[in-house]
Design an enzyme around this catalytic site. Structure first.
Site, PDB file in Angstrom:
ATOM      1  CG  HIS A  70     -10.354 -13.900 -10.515  1.00 40.17           C
ATOM      2  ND1 HIS A  70     -10.715 -15.049  -9.859  1.00 40.17           N
ATOM      3  CD2 HIS A  70      -9.325 -13.378  -9.805  1.00 40.17           C
ATOM      4  CE1 HIS A  70      -9.948 -15.221  -8.806  1.00 40.17           C
ATOM      5  NE2 HIS A  70      -9.101 -14.212  -8.739  1.00 40.17           N
ATOM      6  CD  GLU A  78     -13.612 -16.886 -13.999  1.00 47.27           C
ATOM      7  OE1 GLU A  78     -13.557 -18.064 -13.627  1.00 47.27           O
ATOM      8  OE2 GLU A  78     -12.688 -16.073 -13.798  1.00 47.27           O
ATOM      9  CB  CYS A  85     -12.542 -18.880  -7.591  1.00 52.01           C
ATOM     10  SG  CYS A  85     -12.906 -17.125  -7.815  1.00 52.01           S
ATOM     11  CB  CYS A 118     -15.486 -16.197 -10.708  1.00 51.60           C
ATOM     12  SG  CYS A 118     -13.981 -15.192 -10.796  1.00 51.60           S
TER      13      CYS A 118
END
Length: 171
Positions: free
Chosen positions: A56, A58, A86, A89
């Site tokens: 992801h 992040e 999420c 993260c």
């Protein structure tokens, strides 16, 4: 430059990362990490490209920043991300001690900053973040809406072409 102007400026940079993700066929989420008023790391989702659920935006930006700073503690930084983080993260943000998170659009299905949970402000953890939401929210949400509409349209066209091919071939 006041904080609101800085937030908009850095969120625009995160949106540029999201656009890069979209060009790769990735869900268009982008992130930048700022230290002392400068971007020290930038990233976008690469989950489809890498076939790795942990890539992801992040997490990638946190990894890059840790290398640059030479520490897992990202104190005195601000993370800008186009979509509400999420749970995975949010956990990484807490573990890396990012003190401030700015995000654009809420994620009603997986957001764990405000939508489903409030992980970054849970007093039971040993770290909490200042959170600013809604910076360029419309633009951040629109890039996702456009991406998923195009994906649905493409899948519908592919299905239609397959059905037409099957009809021609007598299947």
């Amino acid at each position: 430059m006041d904080i609101f102007d800085a937030d908009r400026l850095f969120m625009k940079q995160a949106l540029e990362e999201a656009q890069q993700a979209a060009l790769l066929g990735e869900v268009p989420i982008g992130a930048v990490l700022v230290y002392e008023g400068k971007i020290i790391a930038r990233a976008h989702n690469l989950r489809e490209t890498t076939q790795n659920a942990t890539t992801h935006a992040e997490l990638l930006v946190i990894q890059e920043a840790c290398k640059k700073i030479g520490s897992w503690r990202l104190e005195d930084t601000t993370l800008y991300v186009t979509l509400e983080p999420c749970p995975m993260c949010a956990g990484a943000i807490l573990q890396s001690r990012v003190p401030r998170v700015v995000y654009g659009a809420r994620d009603q299905k997986a957001g764990c900053v405000d939508s489903l949970y409030h992980l970054l402000n849970d007093e039971r953890f040993n770290h909490e973040c200042d959170v600013t939401e809604g910076i360029l929210a419309e633009e951040c949400g629109q890039i996702l809406t456009d991406f998923f509409k195009a994906l649905r349209d493409r899948k519908k066209a592919e299905k239609k072409a397959r059905l037409a091919s099957n009809d021609v071939n007598g299947l």
